[in-house]
Design a protein around this motif. Structure first.
Motif, PDB file in Angstrom:
ATOM      1  N   ILE A   2     -56.878  33.285  35.700  1.00  0.00           N
ATOM      2  CA  ILE A   2     -56.558  34.510  34.971  1.00  0.00           C
ATOM      3  C   ILE A   2     -56.804  34.261  33.485  1.00  0.00           C
ATOM      4  O   ILE A   2     -56.335  33.269  32.930  1.00  0.00           O
ATOM      5  CB  ILE A   2     -55.084  34.914  35.196  1.00  0.00           C
ATOM      6  N   GLU A  20     -55.647  28.729  37.810  1.00  0.00           N
ATOM      7  CA  GLU A  20     -55.047  29.727  36.924  1.00  0.00           C
ATOM      8  C   GLU A  20     -55.509  29.603  35.473  1.00  0.00           C
ATOM      9  O   GLU A  20     -55.829  30.591  34.843  1.00  0.00           O
ATOM     10  CB  GLU A  20     -53.499  29.712  36.968  1.00  0.00           C
ATOM     11  N   THR A  21     -55.518  28.384  34.903  1.00  0.00           N
ATOM     12  CA  THR A  21     -55.868  28.228  33.496  1.00  0.00           C
ATOM     13  C   THR A  21     -56.218  26.768  33.240  1.00  0.00           C
ATOM     14  O   THR A  21     -56.293  25.968  34.174  1.00  0.00           O
ATOM     15  CB  THR A  21     -54.706  28.704  32.596  1.00  0.00           C
ATOM     16  N   PHE A  63     -47.106  35.107  35.152  1.00  0.00           N
ATOM     17  CA  PHE A  63     -47.834  36.366  35.305  1.00  0.00           C
ATOM     18  C   PHE A  63     -47.472  37.120  36.577  1.00  0.00           C
ATOM     19  O   PHE A  63     -47.845  38.281  36.744  1.00  0.00           O
ATOM     20  CB  PHE A  63     -49.343  36.081  35.343  1.00  0.00           C
ATOM     21  N   ARG A 100     -53.410  43.362  26.707  1.00  0.00           N
ATOM     22  CA  ARG A 100     -54.611  43.058  27.483  1.00  0.00           C
ATOM     23  C   ARG A 100     -55.744  42.636  26.557  1.00  0.00           C
ATOM     24  O   ARG A 100     -55.780  42.988  25.383  1.00  0.00           O
ATOM     25  CB  ARG A 100     -55.055  44.279  28.290  1.00  0.00           C
ATOM     26  N   LEU A 150     -55.528  39.337  32.842  1.00  0.00           N
ATOM     27  CA  LEU A 150     -54.100  39.631  32.906  1.00  0.00           C
ATOM     28  C   LEU A 150     -53.839  41.123  32.774  1.00  0.00           C
ATOM     29  O   LEU A 150     -54.269  41.766  31.821  1.00  0.00           O
ATOM     30  CB  LEU A 150     -53.352  38.877  31.804  1.00  0.00           C
ATOM     31  N   ASN A 151     -53.124  41.649  33.749  1.00  0.00           N
ATOM     32  CA  ASN A 151     -52.602  43.008  33.710  1.00  0.00           C
ATOM     33  C   ASN A 151     -51.087  42.858  33.619  1.00  0.00           C
ATOM     34  O   ASN A 151     -50.429  42.659  34.633  1.00  0.00           O
ATOM     35  CB  ASN A 151     -53.006  43.763  34.982  1.00  0.00           C
ATOM     36  N   PRO A 152     -50.514  42.881  32.417  1.00  0.00           N
ATOM     37  CA  PRO A 152     -49.091  42.558  32.249  1.00  0.00           C
ATOM     38  C   PRO A 152     -48.209  43.520  33.044  1.00  0.00           C
ATOM     39  O   PRO A 152     -48.227  44.731  32.824  1.00  0.00           O
ATOM     40  CB  PRO A 152     -48.866  42.711  30.747  1.00  0.00           C
ATOM     41  N   ILE A 197     -47.570  28.443  31.648  1.00  0.00           N
ATOM     42  CA  ILE A 197     -47.738  29.412  32.729  1.00  0.00           C
ATOM     43  C   ILE A 197     -46.825  29.112  33.917  1.00  0.00           C
ATOM     44  O   ILE A 197     -46.269  30.012  34.537  1.00  0.00           O
ATOM     45  CB  ILE A 197     -49.209  29.426  33.206  1.00  0.00           C
ATOM     46  N   MET A 220     -44.741  37.899  31.205  1.00  0.00           N
ATOM     47  CA  MET A 220     -45.860  38.302  30.352  1.00  0.00           C
ATOM     48  C   MET A 220     -45.962  39.813  30.199  1.00  0.00           C
ATOM     49  O   MET A 220     -47.019  40.317  29.791  1.00  0.00           O
ATOM     50  CB  MET A 220     -47.162  37.724  30.899  1.00  0.00           C
ATOM     51  N   MET A 253     -53.987  35.096  29.037  1.00  0.00           N
ATOM     52  CA  MET A 253     -52.587  34.654  29.079  1.00  0.00           C
ATOM     53  C   MET A 253     -52.222  33.827  27.847  1.00  0.00           C
ATOM     54  O   MET A 253     -51.306  33.016  27.887  1.00  0.00           O
ATOM     55  CB  MET A 253     -52.328  33.845  30.350  1.00  0.00           C
TER      56      MET A 253
END
Length: 333
Positions: A205, A168-169, A70, A248, A235-237, A177, A243, A208
């Motif tokens: 985030i 992060e995840t 990301f 979004r 997430l703002n790609p 990721i 990504m 994703m």
């Protein structure tokens, strides 16, 4: 939902996610508006009408050797971000004073890279923290990657309040990721910071490609770690990242995530950070009905938010109390 506070361990034992926690994050099983109503009740009961603002400084930008999918600061991607070394003490203090002037409670230094490089950078970070602590009334945080217990003790002695390190995840999604360092390293860093006595700010985030079940898994990990503050990013790609083509999240899905976190983690502070404006759009004020304790205001790392003035107007219009009673650290040792 019955919640228990697990003791921090050297390693987290893998185990099944409770069925009720999985259902909480699944809009097909838990209707979003019902969940928001529950989250609002929990938030008002535990936190009242107060919210707070935090602000960050991108204190060292770009040229990161890690491959987080990301991140536009990674050398593995084709994004065009500013690259510069660690800021000076004077620059950091100036940014902190600006944050204090617009009502931030906490100010965080964020550096790119796996960790700080060498003794010179570490000594400067310690000096920055000490200076901000003695010349402003701000809480000071830092996000400086993977660090050793010895340096964590040095940070504590310098006056650092909060250690920020995102997971992060979920563990089961992490390999999608990042491949240049493992999830266990992130866990160990958070545990070491917790054992050093810091307030722990750890989140991630959303959007994703993780499933609702993986969001529940992530929430359970944060609960087990005893995280105090949960930064929630959407997430703002960004162009050039792995990504960049991902869509979004829909605004209601993002609100569902915030509300599910509030119900799953009723006593932790939830801070909504990067991606909130472009993801939530006109639903952004509903963040606080969904259980958010605060927002990151001002610039993010490589993107700009809607601006401090717009954030102030939004909070004023909602009748929320966000201006902290200012205490002073000036002259403290």
């Amino acid at each position: 939902m019955a919640l228990c506070k697990a003791r921090v361990k050297r390693t987290l034992e893998p185990g099944p996610v409770p069925e009720d926690l999985e259902a909480l994050f699944d809009p097909l099983q838990t209707p979003t508006w019902d969940l928001i109503e529950q989250a609002r009740y929990i938030h008002r009961k535990n936190f009242g009408n107060r919210v707070h603002l935090c602000n960050i400084l991108n204190a060292k930008s770009g040229a990161c050797t890690e491959d987080c999918a990301f991140c536009s600061q990674s050398m593995h991607h084709r994004s065009s971000v500013s690259v510069y070394p660690l800021v000076t003490v004077r620059e950091a203090l100036g940014a902190a004073r600006e944050a204090e002037s617009f009502g931030a409670r906490c100010f965080s230094l964020v550096t790119s890279g796996r960790s700080l490089e060498g003794k010179r950078e570490r000594q400067r970070v310690l000096k920055i923290i000490e200076t901000i602590r003695t010349r402003t009334g701000l809480e000071v945080a830092c996000s400086i990657g993977l660090e050793t217990p010895d340096f964590l003790r040095d940070l504590r002695a310098a006056g650092l309040n909060t250690f920020h390190h995102n997971l992060e995840t979920a563990s089961s999604h992490y390999d999608m990721i990042c491949t240049t360092h493992g999830y266990a390293e992130r866990i160990r860093t958070v545990q070491a910071a917790k054992e050093s006595g810091f307030t722990i700010c750890s989140g991630g985030i959303f959007g994703m490609g993780e499933s609702p079940a993986q969001r529940a898994e992530f929430a359970l990990t944060l609960r087990q770690l005893g995280a105090d503050r949960i930064p929630v990013n959407f997430l703002n790609p960004l162009p050039g990242t792995a990504m960049e083509g991902r869509r979004r999240l829909a605004p209601l899905e993002a609100l569902h995530i915030v509300a599910a976190l509030r119900v799953a983690l009723p006593e932790q502070e939830i801070l909504v950070c990067g991606g909130r404006e472009v993801t939530l759009r006109s639903l952004q004020p509903l963040l606080f009905n969904a259980g958010a304790n605060g927002i990151m205001t001002g610039k993010y790392l490589t993107t700009s938010g809607q601006g401090v003035e717009a954030d102030h107007h939004m909070l004023d219009d909602l009748g929320l109390d966000f201006r902290p009673a200012r205490r002073s650290n000036k002259g403290e040792r």
